[in-house]
Each structure stands twice: as C-alpha cells, then as structure tokens.
Motif scaffolding. Structure first.
Motif, short mmCIF file in Angstrom:
data_model
loop_
_atom_site.label_atom_id
_atom_site.label_comp_id
_atom_site.label_asym_id
_atom_site.label_seq_id
_atom_site.Cartn_x
_atom_site.Cartn_y
_atom_site.Cartn_z
N MET A 276 0.85 -1.19 0.00
CA MET A 276 0.00 0.00 0.00
C MET A 276 0.89 1.25 0.00
O MET A 276 1.29 1.74 1.05
CB MET A 276 -0.92 0.00 1.23
CG MET A 276 -1.89 -1.18 1.30
SD MET A 276 -3.26 -1.05 0.12
CE MET A 276 -2.83 -2.30 -1.05
N ALA A 278 -0.04 4.07 -1.66
CA ALA A 278 -0.84 5.28 -1.92
C ALA A 278 -0.75 6.24 -0.74
O ALA A 278 -0.62 5.83 0.41
CB ALA A 278 -2.30 4.89 -2.15
N VAL A 280 -3.06 8.08 0.91
CA VAL A 280 -4.51 8.22 1.04
C VAL A 280 -4.82 9.39 1.97
O VAL A 280 -4.20 9.51 3.03
CB VAL A 280 -5.11 6.93 1.64
CG1 VAL A 280 -6.63 6.97 1.63
CG2 VAL A 280 -4.60 5.70 0.90
N ASP A 282 -6.25 11.25 4.86
CA ASP A 282 -6.74 10.77 6.17
C ASP A 282 -8.11 11.34 6.49
O ASP A 282 -8.82 10.81 7.34
CB ASP A 282 -5.75 11.14 7.27
CG ASP A 282 -4.47 10.33 7.16
OD1 ASP A 282 -4.55 9.16 6.76
OD2 ASP A 282 -3.39 10.88 7.47
N THR A 308 -11.21 9.28 6.99
CA THR A 308 -11.49 8.24 5.98
C THR A 308 -11.18 6.88 6.62
O THR A 308 -10.56 6.82 7.69
CB THR A 308 -10.57 8.42 4.76
OG1 THR A 308 -9.22 8.40 5.21
CG2 THR A 308 -10.87 9.74 4.04
N ARG A 309 -11.58 5.82 5.92
CA ARG A 309 -11.24 4.49 6.43
C ARG A 309 -9.76 4.24 6.20
O ARG A 309 -9.23 4.62 5.16
CB ARG A 309 -12.02 3.43 5.65
CG ARG A 309 -13.43 3.31 6.11
CD ARG A 309 -14.03 2.15 5.37
NE ARG A 309 -13.83 0.94 6.13
CZ ARG A 309 -14.81 0.07 6.37
NH1 ARG A 309 -16.02 0.28 5.91
NH2 ARG A 309 -14.58 -1.02 7.06
N ASP A 310 -9.13 3.61 7.14
CA ASP A 310 -7.73 3.24 6.95
C ASP A 310 -7.70 1.95 6.12
O ASP A 310 -7.97 0.85 6.64
CB ASP A 310 -7.04 3.05 8.31
CG ASP A 310 -5.55 2.92 8.13
OD1 ASP A 310 -5.10 2.25 7.18
OD2 ASP A 310 -4.80 3.50 8.95
N ILE A 311 -7.40 2.10 4.85
CA ILE A 311 -7.46 0.96 3.92
C ILE A 311 -6.42 -0.10 4.32
O ILE A 311 -6.70 -1.30 4.31
CB ILE A 311 -7.21 1.44 2.47
CG1 ILE A 311 -8.22 2.54 2.11
CG2 ILE A 311 -7.29 0.29 1.48
CD1 ILE A 311 -7.91 3.27 0.83
N LEU A 312 -5.25 0.39 4.68
CA LEU A 312 -4.17 -0.53 5.04
C LEU A 312 -4.55 -1.37 6.26
O LEU A 312 -4.39 -2.60 6.25
CB LEU A 312 -2.90 0.29 5.31
CG LEU A 312 -1.65 -0.47 5.72
CD1 LEU A 312 -1.21 -1.44 4.64
CD2 LEU A 312 -0.51 0.50 6.03
N PHE A 328 3.49 1.92 3.90
CA PHE A 328 4.50 2.97 3.75
C PHE A 328 4.28 4.01 4.84
O PHE A 328 3.15 4.22 5.28
CB PHE A 328 4.39 3.63 2.37
CG PHE A 328 5.14 2.90 1.29
CD1 PHE A 328 4.68 1.67 0.82
CD2 PHE A 328 6.32 3.41 0.78
CE1 PHE A 328 5.37 0.98 -0.16
CE2 PHE A 328 7.03 2.73 -0.21
CZ PHE A 328 6.55 1.52 -0.68
N LYS A 342 3.36 2.35 13.68
CA LYS A 342 2.39 2.00 12.63
C LYS A 342 2.48 0.50 12.28
O LYS A 342 1.46 -0.15 12.04
CB LYS A 342 2.63 2.83 11.36
CG LYS A 342 2.23 4.28 11.52
CD LYS A 342 2.51 5.12 10.29
CE LYS A 342 2.34 6.59 10.62
NZ LYS A 342 2.71 7.49 9.55
N LYS A 346 -0.99 -1.45 12.99
CA LYS A 346 -1.75 -1.95 11.83
C LYS A 346 -1.45 -3.42 11.54
O LYS A 346 -1.91 -3.96 10.55
CB LYS A 346 -1.45 -1.09 10.60
CG LYS A 346 -1.81 0.39 10.78
CD LYS A 346 -1.84 1.14 9.45
CE LYS A 346 -1.91 2.64 9.68
NZ LYS A 346 -2.18 3.41 8.47
#
Ligand code: CTP
Length: 404
Positions: A276, A278, A280, A282, A308-312, A328, A342, A346
């Motif tokens: 991931m 991107a 994105v 936040d 936003t949703r944390d895609i990772l 990243f 992180k 995550k």
C-alpha cells in the motif's frame, strides 16, 4: 518457450574499441530475435564501424551527435532513455567506464546513460593492462556498487597481439545476459500482488478538492517490479496520476479515498502480497457542496472533515491467510519510531519509511532513501536509489523471506 526478446526495446551503446565489430553481430542477433533495437555510438566508435552498418542491421537511424538529433524537436538522450527497457554498452572502453563512473556526460552515449532508469549492462573490452589498471578496476567497482550489471571480459588473443583478459564475450553470451535482465526473476511466480499508488482527491465541491503531492511513482515502480519478478497477476489501484501503466499490470483508476477503499477491498480476497504505497487522504470533507462554493462576504472559511477508512489497516485485518502486507510511512520527524508504531498498530509485516524533508526522497522525486522495518525484526537501510531500485530491493527482501 516464449521468446523473451520479442518486441522488447533494447538500446545498444558502442564506445570506440576494436570490439565494435562484434556488436554488429549482437545487434543483428537481437533484431532477428524480434527485439526493437536502437543504437547510440560515440564518435570514436564510428571510426571502428560505420553507422550505416548498424543502421542497416538495426533498421533504425544510428544516433551519435547530441547536437544533431534525428528527431529535431526531441531531446535525444531523454527519448532514448525512455525508449530503453535495457541499455547495453558494448563494447565499454576504459574511457567510457571512467566517464560513466564519474557522471561525465559529454557525448550522447554518456548523457543517455545518466538519463536512464532501466537496467544497464556494461560489457568492457580492452587491452589486459588497461583492464587491470587500478583506475579501471576502481571505476568498475563504482559502477557495480551503483547497480550497473557488468560482464567480465574473456581471456584470449587480443587485437593488440597479446594474450590475456580483455576480450568482449561472444554475442551469444551477451544476448543470454540481456534475456536474463529482461525476463527478471521468477521469485514472485504464482502470486497475486495488490498495489495502491498515487494521491486521492477529496471533493469540497464539484471543482475543488483536497489532495497531496504524491506522484504515484513509488507504487507504479512496485507494480512494474512485481510484474518483472513473475507475479501471476498484479492489480494496481491508483489515485489520479498521469503515469503510464507498467507492462503486465492491471490498472484500476480511482479518485477518492472511499473509491480506493472499495476497489482495494474488492481485490483483497485474491491478494497474496499487498503493498500500500498510496498517499490516502486521512480526512475528507464531511459535507461536500453539490454546487460550487461561493466566497460570499466572509474573510475565513472553516472546513469540517471526517476521517477516511484506513485501507491498510482494513486489509491487514481481512487479508487472506498467509498474505503479506506492506505499508508505507512518510515522516518528517522521528521516522523510525513513528513507523515502528504503525507497523505494530496496523499489524503489518513490513513498513517502508522515508523522510519527506530529505533531499532525494519523498513525493514527486525520482529517488528515495528508505528503511524497511519488519515485524520479525528486519531492518534494511537502503541508500538513495531510484524508486524502481527501491521497489526491486523491497520485493526481493519479501520474496527471499517467503522462501525460508
Ligand atoms: N493508508 C491507507 N488508508 C488511509 C491512510 C493511510 O491505506 N486512509 C496507508 C498508506 O497507503 C500507507 C500507510 O497507510 O501505506 C500510511 O500510514 P498512516 O498511519 O496513515 O500514515 P499517515 O497518513 O502519514 O499517518 P499520520 O498522519 O498519522 O502520520
């Protein structure tokens, strides 16, 4: 077996040595194998073999003069570099190696080398004493350390009448090496790889949005490398960016963080490896205006944003069993400590950390200096490399660990 050279774009550079005549055979063999070959030669190389010969063999005009481009509107060294999937310098003379090692760019060949981001293969050929001279050996060591692929010269009778090391390898061996560089490895064979890249855009109204400086280069480089490394399928979910889709990659264009989440979560069940990259957003505007916002009479504007949703994090918790997840972290302070947090929070396998404030790193740059941290204690510190090289090193690390 599939012909690896078919339609591949190969740039051949000749510097001035007697072995130039052997590169004619090399060009001929590559063209017969279906490759598209362009040739750049130095003025001295043109004293050993005529450009007309190489033009006839390659089927393309031969480039040699930086100030007389074949395409008058073009910038020849840049267009040659963009054309090349691999740049083969054969023969590479002592003088040519010295220039490349020191970044001297005073002719079309050496300038093109500096502009190239593709794998470079240098094939030295010269008199034994010149080859063994500490200056030449030091230049070769510099080039090797920078990732230039080298073929060692062979031993035998040399044009100067002596016996020793310095002969250009037979063109078949050079072709074999080019094939290897082009087909990459099979270290990700059979795997489905999912990569996110680029920025997202969060609409404020129909004509305005919040975004960031991400160029998408890092994620695109990861997708391209995964394809070269034999992945069965590479899905690239990208926010708005104008980069070309790498060979062998399925591209899914999205705009907002929410769209990226939907595209990634749809592709998640098949993914064996997720990277991931991107940037994105936040946050996104809580209530985007349906019509263009008017400035009215006020001197300030307050925007209300929601997370936003944390895609990772979502991918990490919902991954298919055994899948490897890489995130990243772009930091401006306490890089490694923040990234380690992180990594843990995550539940990632790896996190790639870089500092946006460092020269040669960060969004938009063609290079990056990263450290990779792994949940198994891995810590891989890389020097400043092109994003393509960073991608290759990252995927090699992951593939190597999977094998164990
Ligand atoms: N990421 C994501 N979805 C988000 C936000 C980030 O998938 N909504 C991913 C990025 O692709 C990247 C990593 O998470 O791989 C970045 O981690 P994050 O903690 O979100 O970093 P920052 O956004 O930089 O967080 P912070 O601002 O707290 O440093």
């Amino acid at each position: 077996m599939k012909n690896i050279l078919e339609n591949r774009r190969i740039l051949i550079g000749l510097s001035g040595g007697i072995a130039c005549y052997k590169s004619c055979e090399l060009v001929s063999c590559l063209v017969r194998s279906g490759a598209e070959v362009r040739v750049v030669m130095t003025g001295n190389a043109a004293r050993f073999v005529g450009p007309v010969t190489l033009q006839a063999l390659s089927g393309n005009p031969v480039r040699s003069d930086i100030f007389s481009p074949i395409d008058p509107g073009g910038i020849e060294h840049v267009s040659l570099a963009e054309f090349a999937e691999v740049f083969v310098i054969s023969p590479a003379t002592a003088d040519c190696l010295a220039k490349l090692a020191h970044g001297i760019a005073d002719d079309l060949l050496s300038t093109t080398y500096l502009a190239c981001d593709c794998p470079v293969l240098a094939v030295p050929a010269m008199n034994t004493v010149m080859y063994e001279h500490p200056a030449t050996q030091a230049n070769l060591a510099v080039l090797e350390a920078r990732g230039v692929h080298l073929m060692l010269p062979e031993s035998g009778r040399l044009a100067c009448g002596t016996e020793g090391v310095g002969r250009l390898p037979g063109f078949e061996r050079i072709v074999e090496r080019i094939e290897h560089l082009l087909c990459g490895s099979d270290s990700l064979a059979g795997l489905t790889v999912l990569v996110s890249a680029g920025p997202t855009r969060e609409a404020l109204d129909p004509v305005r949005y919040l975004t960031n400086a991400s160029s998408g280069k890092m994620g695109f480089a990861v997708a391209a490398s995964a394809s070269r490394m034999g992945a069965a399928k590479v899905n690239l979910v990208t926010g708005p960016c104008s980069l070309p889709t790498p060979h062998g990659v399925s591209r899914h264009d999205v705009v907002s963080a929410d769209q990226m989440y939907k595209a990634v979560s749809r592709l998640l069940p098949s993914a064996d490896l997720l990277v991931m990259a991107a940037a994105v957003s936040d946050f996104t505007p809580l209530r985007p205006a349906r019509k263009k916002m008017k400035k009215g009479g006020s001197d300030s504007l307050t925007l209300e944003l929601k997370k936003t949703r944390d895609i990772l994090a979502y991918c990490s918790s919902n991954r298919k069993p055994g899948a490897v997840v890489v995130g990243f972290a772009l930091e401006t302070e306490n890089d490694l400590d923040n990234a380690a947090v992180k990594l843990r929070k995550k539940k990632l396998d790896y996190i790639v950390v870089n500092n946006a404030l460092e020269p040669g790193s960060g969004p938009g740059s063609d290079t990056n200096r990263v450290t990779v941290l792994g949940s198994d204690g891995t810590r891989l510190e890389l020097p400043v490399l092109t994003k393509r090289q960073v991608a290759e090193k990252l995927l090699e690390l992951i593939a190597g660990k999977r094998d164990k």
